[in-house]
Design a protein around this motif. Structure first.
Motif, PDB file in Angstrom:
ATOM      1  N   ASP A 432     -16.795 -31.928  22.879  1.00 49.07           N
ATOM      2  CA  ASP A 432     -18.173 -32.207  23.290  1.00 49.07           C
ATOM      3  C   ASP A 432     -18.218 -32.779  24.709  1.00 49.07           C
ATOM      4  OD1 ASP A 432     -19.103 -31.383  20.833  1.00 49.07           O
ATOM      5  OD2 ASP A 432     -19.061 -33.416  19.971  1.00 49.07           O
ATOM      6  N   ASN A 433     -19.272 -32.392  25.433  1.00 43.15           N
ATOM      7  CA  ASN A 433     -19.619 -32.999  26.721  1.00 43.15           C
ATOM      8  C   ASN A 433     -18.472 -32.977  27.735  1.00 43.15           C
ATOM      9  OD1 ASN A 433     -22.223 -33.740  25.691  1.00 43.15           O
ATOM     10  ND2 ASN A 433     -21.241 -35.495  24.666  1.00 43.15           N
ATOM     11  N   VAL A 434     -17.837 -31.814  27.875  1.00 45.93           N
ATOM     12  CA  VAL A 434     -16.790 -31.688  28.884  1.00 45.93           C
ATOM     13  C   VAL A 434     -17.187 -30.603  29.875  1.00 45.93           C
ATOM     14  CG1 VAL A 434     -14.949 -32.496  27.376  1.00 45.93           C
ATOM     15  CG2 VAL A 434     -15.470 -30.044  27.471  1.00 45.93           C
ATOM     16  N   ALA A 435     -16.812 -30.805  31.131  1.00 47.16           N
ATOM     17  CA  ALA A 435     -17.064 -29.803  32.165  1.00 47.16           C
ATOM     18  C   ALA A 435     -15.917 -28.824  32.281  1.00 47.16           C
ATOM     19  CB  ALA A 435     -17.300 -30.487  33.512  1.00 47.16           C
ATOM     20  N   SER A 436     -14.719 -29.260  31.841  1.00 42.95           N
ATOM     21  CA  SER A 436     -13.559 -28.377  31.888  1.00 42.95           C
ATOM     22  C   SER A 436     -12.536 -28.856  30.880  1.00 42.95           C
ATOM     23  CB  SER A 436     -12.946 -28.352  33.292  1.00 42.95           C
ATOM     24  OG  SER A 436     -12.419 -29.621  33.629  1.00 42.95           O
ATOM     25  N   VAL A 437     -11.654 -27.958  30.509  1.00 36.82           N
ATOM     26  CA  VAL A 437     -10.536 -28.295  29.635  1.00 36.82           C
ATOM     27  C   VAL A 437      -9.266 -27.764  30.274  1.00 36.82           C
ATOM     28  CG1 VAL A 437     -11.836 -28.377  27.470  1.00 36.82           C
ATOM     29  CG2 VAL A 437     -10.942 -26.193  28.299  1.00 36.82           C
ATOM     30  N   CYS A 438      -8.135 -28.322  29.857  1.00 34.47           N
ATOM     31  CA  CYS A 438      -6.862 -27.919  30.454  1.00 34.47           C
ATOM     32  C   CYS A 438      -5.804 -27.791  29.364  1.00 34.47           C
ATOM     33  CB  CYS A 438      -6.428 -28.935  31.505  1.00 34.47           C
ATOM     34  SG  CYS A 438      -4.827 -28.582  32.269  1.00 34.47           S
ATOM     35  N   LEU A 439      -5.134 -26.665  29.372  1.00 37.63           N
ATOM     36  CA  LEU A 439      -3.954 -26.472  28.533  1.00 37.63           C
ATOM     37  C   LEU A 439      -2.715 -26.693  29.393  1.00 37.63           C
ATOM     38  CD1 LEU A 439      -4.628 -23.269  26.376  1.00 37.63           C
ATOM     39  CD2 LEU A 439      -4.351 -25.620  25.546  1.00 37.63           C
TER      40      LEU A 439
END
Length: 465
Positions: A432-439
């Protein structure tokens, strides 16, 4: 306790029984530290007290005079028998900074001698006091001469000013050119002229003024102008900094007695730079170390910017050192889940020191980093050695990925460890409420690879090269 600031009056001599202007110069010494000056109720104050009366030790007959030309953001008010300087907003007096106040039409009494003007300073926890003497001279054939300022840099001018009494002319000698002297007819009994040292080898020049009336000459009055080497009084940043490869930095400084400057860095230079100077050390690195120059592999990790302030004799110099952090790989992956459509992105996007070697639906990405470090990333369907996040996107509202040659995988934000069964191919909901994610994947060979995915508000990916 002594005062934090220096105080002087221009001129420091007046004629008796006359209405004169006096300029008070309040200066933070060039060898001092920045002095905060607080405004508002309970703020910092400087109190100036003129001795009132008719005696030798008094200066003025009354306080019915005002002020003008008060340096911003300061103001002066009369409180009782005192002139009180305060600030209209919080400010800082850096080394070499000054505050000026002109006291207009001061009614000087009729007694020759020396009077002390008392200064009481209340700045922060410091309270200090001093007395500034002003000499009173009789109204007979004579001249008063002063310089504003007394100290200049190479090629700079000062304003030589004079006042005379009972004269028909004033002659000033000591000029470096022409006849070496100038004659000023009186009245008017005051005047000024722009003067300088006129040499880049001598430190001082003395000007001599005499008042004349017919064939009578007053005792000469001399004043000496001094030129000094340039100074850098304050600068920022004061210590070495670590900055991102695409980060802009701001370099600031204040200089005195300068005749010009030059900023130098790497193989570049720029003359007559104004502060603040804004630049990107990482970009400046790749202007010199890049693929076109065939020297990217020799890229240092530090850029030193040197401001060189020129002037009389020895230049002043200050170095600003920035260590550039590594370039970040945002992603190297396929656009489509069938592992077609090669794409990659770096941060900063305008990094010039990389090579992308494309094969048949394959890519080898070589990034030349600050500090002569070389990072190599691979994208292929057939590679069984190098860690890869081959696909990462939003599919049907969920994060979906395909990887190869990894022994662990972490999703951020949150540091979520992906289960072993989901490492090669998996899905999960979008936090929720994230502008980006990173693997971030750790390869079987011990090397890391990462892939950043921007998240639209509609929970779909925005991932364009």
């Amino acid at each position: 306790m002594s005062t934090l600031l220096d105080y002087s009056f221009l001129p420091d001599t007046v004629f008796v029984n006359a209405n004169d202007n006096l300029k008070l110069v309040i200066q933070n010494p060039t060898s001092g530290k920045p002095i905060p000056f607080k405004a508002g109720r309970g703020g910092d104050t400087i109190t100036i007290t003129f001795p009132i009366g008719d005696t030798q030790g008094d200066l003025v007959t009354n306080l019915k005079f005002g002020t003008s030309n008060v340096s911003s953001p300061f103001t002066v008010n009369i409180v009782g028998d005192n002139f009180v300087l305060t600030a209209t907003k919080d400010t800082t007096l850096d080394p070499g900074d000054n505050v000026q106040i002109t006291f207009n039409d001061i009614p000087v009494n009729n007694s020759t001698g020396k009077a002390n003007i008392n200064i009481n300073e209340f700045i922060g926890v410091n309270s200090g006091k001093t007395a500034v003497p002003v000499t009173k001279k009789s109204q007979e054939l004579g001249v008063i001469v002063w310089l504003d300022p007394l100290i200049v840099g190479l090629g700079q001018k000062s304003n030589l000013q004079f006042k005379s009494a009972a004269s028909t002319s004033v002659v000033i000698s000591g000029y470096p050119d022409g006849k070496g002297e100038k004659t000023f007819e009186t009245p008017p009994y005051s005047g000024s002229d722009a003067v300088g040292i006129g040499s880049d080898t001598i430190p001082q020049r003395t000007y001599v003024a005499s008042a004349w009336a017919g064939g009578n000459q007053s005792p000469p009055e001399s004043i000496t102008l001094t030129q000094v080497p340039p100074l850098i009084t304050v600068f920022s940043p004061t210590e070495s900094q670590s900055v991102g490869a695409g980060q802009e930095v701001t370099i600031s400084w204040k200089a005195m007695y300068d005749s010009g400057n030059e900023m130098k860095w790497l193989q570049s230079s720029k003359k007559n730079v104004k502060a603040p100077f804004k630049t990107k050390p990482g970009t400046d690195l790749t202007q010199i170390y890049n693929m076109g120059n065939h020297n990217a592999q020799f890229m240092p990790d530090t850029v030193t910017y040197s401001i060189i302030v020129n002037g009389y004799k020895q230049p002043a110099r200050q170095d600003f050192v920035f260590k550039v952090k590594p370039v970040q790989l945002l992603y190297i992956k396929y656009k489509n889940p069938d592992l077609t459509g090669v794409m990659f992105s770096l941060d900063p996007s305008d990094w010039k020191a990389f090579v992308s070697s494309f094969g048949t639906n394959e890519l080898i990405l070589t990034i030349y980093q600050p500090g002569s470090i070389i990072d190599i990333y691979y994208l292929s369907k057939n590679d069984t050695t190098n860690p890869m996040i081959q696909y990462f996107d939003v599919v049907d509202g969920n994060l979906t990925w395909i990887t190869a040659n990894l022994k662990s995988l972490t999703l951020d934000p949150g540091g979520i460890s992906i289960e072993d069964s989901q490492i090669n191919k998996g899905t999960c909901s979008i936090p929720d409420n994230v502008a980006s994610v990173c693997l971030t994947g750790l390869g079987n060979n011990g090397k890391y690879v990462r892939s950043v995915l921007e998240i639209k508000k509609s929970n779909s990916a925005n991932n364009v090269l």
